[in-house]
Design an enzyme around this catalytic site. Sequence first.
Site, short mmCIF file in Angstrom:
data_model
loop_
_atom_site.label_atom_id
_atom_site.label_comp_id
_atom_site.label_asym_id
_atom_site.label_seq_id
_atom_site.Cartn_x
_atom_site.Cartn_y
_atom_site.Cartn_z
N HIS A 47 118.98 104.20 110.82
CA HIS A 47 118.67 102.88 111.37
C HIS A 47 117.55 102.99 112.39
O HIS A 47 116.59 102.22 112.37
CB HIS A 47 119.92 102.28 112.02
CG HIS A 47 121.05 102.05 111.05
ND1 HIS A 47 121.55 100.81 110.77
CD2 HIS A 47 121.77 102.92 110.29
CE1 HIS A 47 122.54 100.91 109.88
NE2 HIS A 47 122.70 102.18 109.58
N TRP B 185 120.20 104.33 102.04
CA TRP B 185 119.03 103.52 101.67
C TRP B 185 117.71 104.14 102.13
O TRP B 185 116.71 104.10 101.45
CB TRP B 185 119.16 102.08 102.18
CG TRP B 185 118.04 101.24 101.65
CD1 TRP B 185 117.10 100.57 102.38
CD2 TRP B 185 117.70 101.01 100.26
NE1 TRP B 185 116.21 99.93 101.53
CE2 TRP B 185 116.56 100.19 100.23
CE3 TRP B 185 118.26 101.43 99.05
CZ2 TRP B 185 115.97 99.78 99.04
CZ3 TRP B 185 117.66 101.03 97.87
CH2 TRP B 185 116.53 100.21 97.87
N ASN B 186 117.72 104.74 103.33
CA ASN B 186 116.51 105.40 103.83
C ASN B 186 116.00 106.43 102.83
O ASN B 186 114.82 106.45 102.48
CB ASN B 186 116.89 106.13 105.13
CG ASN B 186 115.86 105.96 106.20
OD1 ASN B 186 114.89 105.23 106.07
ND2 ASN B 186 116.08 106.66 107.29
N SER B 187 116.92 107.28 102.35
CA SER B 187 116.54 108.32 101.39
C SER B 187 116.11 107.70 100.06
O SER B 187 115.15 108.15 99.44
CB SER B 187 117.70 109.29 101.17
OG SER B 187 117.88 110.09 102.32
N SER C 291 119.47 97.21 107.09
CA SER C 291 119.03 98.59 106.85
C SER C 291 119.42 99.07 105.46
O SER C 291 119.27 100.23 105.14
CB SER C 291 119.65 99.51 107.89
OG SER C 291 121.06 99.40 107.76
N ALA D 216 114.56 118.79 108.58
CA ALA D 216 113.53 118.99 107.54
C ALA D 216 112.64 117.76 107.41
O ALA D 216 113.13 116.64 107.53
CB ALA D 216 114.22 119.27 106.21
N ASP E 100 118.92 95.23 114.41
CA ASP E 100 119.74 95.72 113.31
C ASP E 100 120.89 94.74 113.10
O ASP E 100 121.43 94.20 114.06
CB ASP E 100 120.28 97.11 113.69
CG ASP E 100 120.89 97.83 112.51
OD1 ASP E 100 121.97 97.41 112.05
OD2 ASP E 100 120.29 98.82 112.04
N ASP F 132 127.10 102.00 101.91
CA ASP F 132 126.43 101.29 100.81
C ASP F 132 126.05 102.23 99.66
O ASP F 132 125.50 101.79 98.66
CB ASP F 132 125.16 100.62 101.35
CG ASP F 132 124.22 101.62 102.04
OD1 ASP F 132 124.72 102.60 102.65
OD2 ASP F 132 123.00 101.43 102.01
N GLN F 133 126.36 103.53 99.83
CA GLN F 133 125.83 104.52 98.88
C GLN F 133 126.34 104.36 97.45
O GLN F 133 125.55 104.47 96.50
CB GLN F 133 126.08 105.93 99.43
CG GLN F 133 125.39 106.14 100.78
CD GLN F 133 125.99 107.25 101.61
OE1 GLN F 133 126.73 108.09 101.11
NE2 GLN F 133 125.68 107.26 102.91
#
Length: 468
Positions: free
Chosen positions: A26, A363-365, A150, A343, A127, A384-385
């Site tokens: 986030h 979601w970011n990934s 997000s 990383a 957010d 949410d995955q």
Amino acid sequence: MAHGDQHHQNQSQVVVVMVPLPAQGHLNQLLHLSRLISAYNIPVHYVGAATHNRQVKLRAHRWEAKLQFHDFPTPPFLSPPPNPNATNKFPSHLQPSFKATAHLRQPVAKLLRELSPKARRVIVIHDSMMASVIQDVASIPNGESYTFHSVSAFTIFLYLWEVIGMPKKLEELDVKLPNGIPSLEGCFTIEFMNFIGEQHEHQKLINAGNLHNTSRTIEGPYIDLLNRIGQQKHWAIGPFNPTTVANPNNNSNGSRHKCLEWLDKQEQSSVIYVSFGTTTAMKDEQIQELAIGLEESKQQFIWVLRDADKGDLFSDAEVRRAELPQGYEERVKGRGLVVRDWAPQLEILSHKSTGGFLSHCGWNSCIESITMGVPIAAWPMHSDQPRNTVLITKLLGVGFVMRDWDKRDELVTSQSIKNGVQKFMWSEEGDEIRKRAAELGADVRQSRVEGGASYMEFSSFIAHITRY
């Protein structure tokens, strides 16, 4: 300019205040959005506890925006280690740091009151989980607040559809929902569901519009549906992450991460990047199976093996260091690389040697992988995955399921990991998915370019908040 215009000049400026939820996926998205907004010469104030501002700056992908960070004091909160053996994989150990954000309400209100007389309009972008923190925007005469979601538009759409009781009318809306959309069971803890509910109540009272880190290129139909469900407008203004990563070879300060030099030596699209984000704690025996499966697949890999973030990254508490099988790193040397520090995900995904991403589907990934044209092998964990997995695999066709959400309580064996990785990286089906991912990535990058869909939506949002 005549002196009399000076006052008017100050008043003509619109300012933006960003209020992120203190979790990496986030914090990071709103930092990227801050950068994009400040490119329009709009001052941006980014607020949070000192530890979280420090976290987001430390991990940021090279950014040069002129942002003003406000470190607001929050009383000490518990920062326990994640529990890898919990049945529900939601990072409940972060709940104390979410609760502590209640203490930001007063300093944020004070900041808004200070900015209000100096600006034409004070825009708060918060957010969706931080609505209670910014509730005082209602008492700022020139204040306006926008909710940043997000997660994917698809997920938000499903959530709202369920909340409004799934009216059959949606069948008339030209939307095809695939079978087997997972329920929310096992996705969140009760505490967090209550937290969401509470935030939603506040949000209803103050929301002037909704922002999404996605592109119409990816989720056009769901953005349209969202715009039809409620009163407020939804803008799809993503991807927020840089869509091109500066050529990693000529980094002047020579501080390239060692994994990038390793990637330089690999064949094109030959490496699978394995990372489960910042909120996943895997149990030891699952880490063992994953290690053996990756080794036996004979596939080149970069595996980011870190425990989930604590609420306070900089607290002194012990961080678990996952055990690998005896002599593992020696045996996979040259073919596999285990990274235990932070990383540079965007640089790894944008590297020509990376051909796939074994991911938890946060979601970011997802959005970073889609942007860079890299297909996803989905292993959802919580939140949410599981639903993002449906979007990625069934609706967009840029990924395949590595671990079935229905079997979340079972150990994924090294044998099925080996088979899954080989199918993903070596089969014809895998090549089809890779081809679609590359095409979608190119379209999404194009949507951010002048004249593209996301560029237009972003311009429309900027025009809206700076209107006279």
